[in-house]
Design a protein around this motif. Structure first.
Motif, PDB file in Angstrom:
ATOM      1  N   ASP A  43       0.824  -1.208   0.000  1.00  0.00           N
ATOM      2  CA  ASP A  43       0.000   0.000   0.000  1.00  0.00           C
ATOM      3  C   ASP A  43       0.858   1.259   0.000  1.00  0.00           C
ATOM      4  O   ASP A  43       0.609   2.195  -0.767  1.00  0.00           O
ATOM      5  CB  ASP A  43      -0.918  -0.011   1.227  1.00  0.00           C
ATOM      6  CG  ASP A  43      -1.988   1.057   1.164  1.00  0.00           C
ATOM      7  OD1 ASP A  43      -2.755   1.068   0.182  1.00  0.00           O
ATOM      8  OD2 ASP A  43      -2.053   1.891   2.078  1.00  0.00           O
ATOM      9  N   ARG A  47       0.958   1.398  -4.208  1.00  0.00           N
ATOM     10  CA  ARG A  47      -0.310   2.115  -4.376  1.00  0.00           C
ATOM     11  C   ARG A  47      -0.163   3.599  -4.060  1.00  0.00           C
ATOM     12  O   ARG A  47      -0.756   4.449  -4.710  1.00  0.00           O
ATOM     13  CB  ARG A  47      -1.387   1.493  -3.493  1.00  0.00           C
ATOM     14  CG  ARG A  47      -2.758   2.151  -3.652  1.00  0.00           C
ATOM     15  CD  ARG A  47      -3.798   1.554  -2.719  1.00  0.00           C
ATOM     16  NE  ARG A  47      -4.195   0.232  -3.139  1.00  0.00           N
ATOM     17  CZ  ARG A  47      -4.257  -0.835  -2.348  1.00  0.00           C
ATOM     18  NH1 ARG A  47      -3.890  -0.716  -1.080  1.00  0.00           N
ATOM     19  NH2 ARG A  47      -4.651  -2.010  -2.792  1.00  0.00           N
ATOM     20  N   ARG A 154      -8.791 -10.261   5.888  1.00  0.00           N
ATOM     21  CA  ARG A 154      -9.050  -9.921   4.493  1.00  0.00           C
ATOM     22  C   ARG A 154     -10.120 -10.807   3.862  1.00  0.00           C
ATOM     23  O   ARG A 154     -10.776 -10.416   2.899  1.00  0.00           O
ATOM     24  CB  ARG A 154      -7.765  -9.997   3.675  1.00  0.00           C
ATOM     25  CG  ARG A 154      -7.127 -11.362   3.583  1.00  0.00           C
ATOM     26  CD  ARG A 154      -5.824 -11.296   2.795  1.00  0.00           C
ATOM     27  NE  ARG A 154      -6.023 -10.679   1.500  1.00  0.00           N
ATOM     28  CZ  ARG A 154      -5.038 -10.297   0.694  1.00  0.00           C
ATOM     29  NH1 ARG A 154      -3.780 -10.435   1.082  1.00  0.00           N
ATOM     30  NH2 ARG A 154      -5.292  -9.786  -0.483  1.00  0.00           N
ATOM     31  N   ALA A 187      -3.153   4.684   5.387  1.00  0.00           N
ATOM     32  CA  ALA A 187      -3.658   3.840   4.307  1.00  0.00           C
ATOM     33  C   ALA A 187      -3.984   4.670   3.070  1.00  0.00           C
ATOM     34  O   ALA A 187      -4.524   5.778   3.172  1.00  0.00           O
ATOM     35  CB  ALA A 187      -4.904   3.086   4.767  1.00  0.00           C
ATOM     36  N   SER A 189      -5.676   2.961   0.598  1.00  0.00           N
ATOM     37  CA  SER A 189      -6.843   2.243   0.105  1.00  0.00           C
ATOM     38  C   SER A 189      -8.091   3.101   0.244  1.00  0.00           C
ATOM     39  O   SER A 189      -8.397   3.614   1.325  1.00  0.00           O
ATOM     40  CB  SER A 189      -7.022   0.941   0.886  1.00  0.00           C
ATOM     41  OG  SER A 189      -8.262   0.351   0.611  1.00  0.00           O
TER      42      SER A 189
END
Length: 248
Positions: A43, A47, A154, A187, A189
């Motif tokens: 992440d 990301r 998850r 994060a 996300s």
């Protein structure tokens, strides 16, 4: 999990229970927390790459400089690959250092830190006798609680587990008479931010280049590891306790 349709939209409702941590939950909580932290390596390194234009400019300048100095076309390919590897390795080093410190302190002494201490608590989400999520709240400042250690297995995400855990923290804050609940997250996300915003939290500040106290330092950390720390806050004085219970 239970599926419902509200105003034409499919809503998945968590039909397990959120209860206080018990000693027999320790192994499951540590596993869920550790797995969640390990996911942060990708992440923060991959990301999160596109959210830092200053890093993109720096890496581009490094690539151009390498080409100008060496006159080798393969540098244009090699340097970006090395940069991505450097970001991944630095993120892995930082996350593992943070995880090691967390496991050494509160995540190995959960009863002492959260259960036996005043103004703090730790909960687990249980579905069919299986622990699938964890969250904690601690007293911070004059009249505020901090939501921390939120992690969901998850395999059970997008099933309402995180929302149920979040509402448990808000219920606790209201019952304890706290005025606000705060949290910080690095994060990237979208699902994580959507969860907090869905609970009513508002992002009040974003800190670029955040470094946690437990993170190791060496000269290349500033180049290959940069993250945003998003600060969220929710005023809870006007949230009735029964409303929190209805949201679980």
């Amino acid at each position: 999990m239970e599926e419902k349709h509200i105003q034409g939209k499919k809503v998945i409702q968590f039909n397990g229970v959120v209860r206080e941590f018990k000693p027999e939950d320790r192994v499951h909580v540590q596993r869920i927390f550790s797995e969640g932290m390990m996911e942060m390596i990708y992440d923060t390194s991959i990301r999160g790459f596109r959210y830092h234009p200053e890093s993109l400019l720096l890496y581009s300048a490094m690539t151009i400089a390498g080409f100008v100095l060496t006159k080798c076309w393969w540098m244009i390919v090699l340097l970006p690959v090395l940069v991505l590897c450097g970001r991944y390795l630095c993120s892995r080093w930082v996350i593992l250092a943070y995880l090691t410190e967390a496991m050494r302190t509160d995540m190995s002494h959960m009863e002492e830190v959260y259960i036996n201490s005043p103004n703090s608590c730790l909960w687990v989400a249980v579905l069919k006798d299986q622990v699938v999520g964890v969250v904690a709240a601690v007293h911070e400042g004059k009249n505020s609680a901090r939501l921390k250690r939120m992690s969901v297995d998850r395999r059970f995400r997008r099933c309402g587990v995180g929302k149920a855990l979040g509402w448990k923290v808000l219920e606790y804050a209201v019952a304890q008479g706290f005025s606000t609940v705060v949290l910080g997250t690095t994060a990237y996300s979208a699902a994580a931010h959507k969860l907090y915003q869905g609970l009513g939290f508002q992002c009040v500040a974003v800190e670029n280049g955040h470094m946690a106290p437990s993170e190791p330092t060496f000269p290349l950390i500033g180049i290959f590891y940069r993250v945003y720390l998003n600060h969220y806050i929710l005023e809870v004085q006007n949230i009735p306790v029964d409303l929190c219970k209805r949201q679980e």
